[in-house]
Design an enzyme around this catalytic site. Structure first.
Site, PDB file in Angstrom:
ATOM      1  N   TYR A  56       0.820  -1.205   0.000  1.00  0.00           N
ATOM      2  CA  TYR A  56       0.000   0.000   0.000  1.00  0.00           C
ATOM      3  C   TYR A  56       0.858   1.260   0.000  1.00  0.00           C
ATOM      4  O   TYR A  56       0.649   2.175   0.800  1.00  0.00           O
ATOM      5  CB  TYR A  56      -0.913   0.035   1.223  1.00  0.00           C
ATOM      6  N   HIS A 124      -0.387 -11.997   0.845  1.00  0.00           N
ATOM      7  CA  HIS A 124      -1.192 -10.973   0.182  1.00  0.00           C
ATOM      8  C   HIS A 124      -1.593 -11.383  -1.235  1.00  0.00           C
ATOM      9  O   HIS A 124      -0.753 -11.712  -2.060  1.00  0.00           O
ATOM     10  CB  HIS A 124      -0.381  -9.674   0.134  1.00  0.00           C
TER      11      HIS A 124
END
Length: 424
Positions: A56, A124
């Site tokens: 992110y 992820h």
């Protein structure tokens, strides 16, 4: 079967602050956001868990900076809040699930977050790699957990619910140990509830302790103004046909003197709080009442876990107002409403709003028609990883009853999305 002790479902707060919004995917300049103010206000309001990822952008560092302050050190001991982060995804099409990279990524996260341990580490976006790669990463994360204590719990995250289920089942079968957490995003929303109808029974059977539901606005899809446009442009993987029908549903909602995002947020938080109970948690509910883990009884009820994401303090305040109103409307909410200082009238209002949202949700879902429970393909059919001669393995099979739709998949945001003002 082996199980991490104590189970994550006895500790994890049911409301998690996501930091995907601390990224230029959702906002033009994440460094201009009041991230420290958001984190401090969240803690002050009783939020005790933060979800982030190295993928992110600067989110992990911004969160770490906000936590590494005198205000936090003096008022919130590290044991009183949870940090959840991820490994494996490096860039839009770049992944590394190898043991050396997992070790490097974990250490980097520890450094970014200024902490000696991570409460939960997810692999992820598992649908972009092979099951063997996921097993390698899970094995290494558990080794770090067992040998160093720098990780407490281990899980996976991703989009296609069938893939998440099958990987949870494979990991249990191959290792004899269930996953502590499986985080899904955009799969329990006003538009798509496949996390409950398709995934919940299988994940529960696979021994998964907690299933957090992220992105209750479908990565910003369920907004009156359309998907968010950050510095990366229009990243959203939804096809134009889905966006068109969402706009029609939004217009219908306007005619009822409501906004689609207000209905969507409350619907997802409220319904998942109940339906997600089998894979929920007994942690601090941020109700406004002082909470002590030592006082939690073995038979205490669990709440379905949700991940929220905001871009400013006003959005956070509104989110918490909605969350606490929902708590007031639960069975036994009389006690919560009165002891928190909100009062019995707040519970009456909550029950009235609950009924209204259910009716509006029914109307909106009728407008969605064939796009109800629509899920875009992830990864997209033409996705290729750098250095590989062919396309990565397709997602694991989806049950025949589930629609198989396709759309481009770009980096997902795992949060409650942005522009959450006027929530209720």
């Amino acid at each position: 079967m082996p199980q991490t002790s104590p189970p994550l479902s006895t500790l994890l707060p049911p409301l998690i602050c996501g930091t995907a919004t601390f990224n230029d995917q959702y906002n033009p300049d994440p460094y201009a956001l009041p991230t420290t103010g958001i984190v401090h206000r969240a803690l002050s309001l009783g939020v005790r868990a933060f979800d982030t990822s190295p993928y992110y952008g600067p989110a992990e560092e911004l969160l770490g900076k906000a936590l590494n302050t005198p205000f936090v050190h003096e008022n919130f001991p590290r044991r009183d809040y949870f940090l959840l982060t991820k490994v494996g995804r490096i860039a839009g099409a770049e992944f590394d699930y190898s043991a050396p990279w997992v070790r490097r990524s974990v250490q980097r996260s520890l450094d970014h977050l200024h902490t000696k341990y991570l409460d939960v580490v997810y692999c992820h976006d598992v649908e972009f790699v092979t099951p063997e790669e996921v097993l390698t990463a899970i094995t290494e994360l558990r080794r770090i957990r067992d040998e160093t204590g720098r990780i407490k719990y281990v899980g996976i995250s991703g989009y296609p619910v069938a893939t998440l289920c099958e990987l949870a089942e494979i990991i249990l079968e191959r290792t004899g140990e269930p996953l502590d957490a499986v985080m899904s995003y955009a799969n329990f929303t006003l538009q798509n509830t496949r996390l409950s109808s398709v995934a919940l029974p299988r994940l529960k059977a696979a021994g998964v302790s907690v299933v957090p539901n992220a992105s209750v606005l479908g990565m910003g899809l369920l907004r009156r103004t359309g998907v968010p446009i950050g510095a990366q442009g229009d990243f959203h993987p939804s096809p134009s046909e889905l966006r068109t029908v969402i706009q029609k549903a939004s217009d219908w909602c306007d005619q009822q003197d409501n906004r689609i995002e207000k209905v969507a947020i409350r619907f997802a938080l409220e319904v998942w709080m109940r339906e997600g109970e089998p894979v929920g948690s007994k942690g601090d509910p941020a109700s406004g009442i002082a909470w002590r883990r030592e006082q939690v009884k073995p038979n205490a009820p669990k709440l379905g876990v949700s991940v929220m994401g905001v871009s400013n303090v006003d959005e956070l305040n509104e989110t918490m107002r909605v969350w606490r109103s929902i708590l007031d409307g639960l069975e036994g909410g009389e006690h919560t409403a009165v002891e928190s200082g909100r009062g019995s009238r707040d519970r009456v209002w909550s029950l009235s709003r609950q009924k209204q949202v259910q009716e509006l949700a029914t109307g909106i879902r009728k407008v969605l028609g064939e796009y109800l429970d629509f899920a875009w393909a992830s990864p997209p059919p033409d996705f290729k990883r750098p250095g590989l001669a062919s396309t990565v393995l397709a997602p694991l099979p989806t049950p025949a009853a589930s629609p198989d739709h396709s759309a481009l998949k770009l980096p997902p945001g795992e949060s409650m999305d942005v522009s959450c003002t006027d929530l209720i």
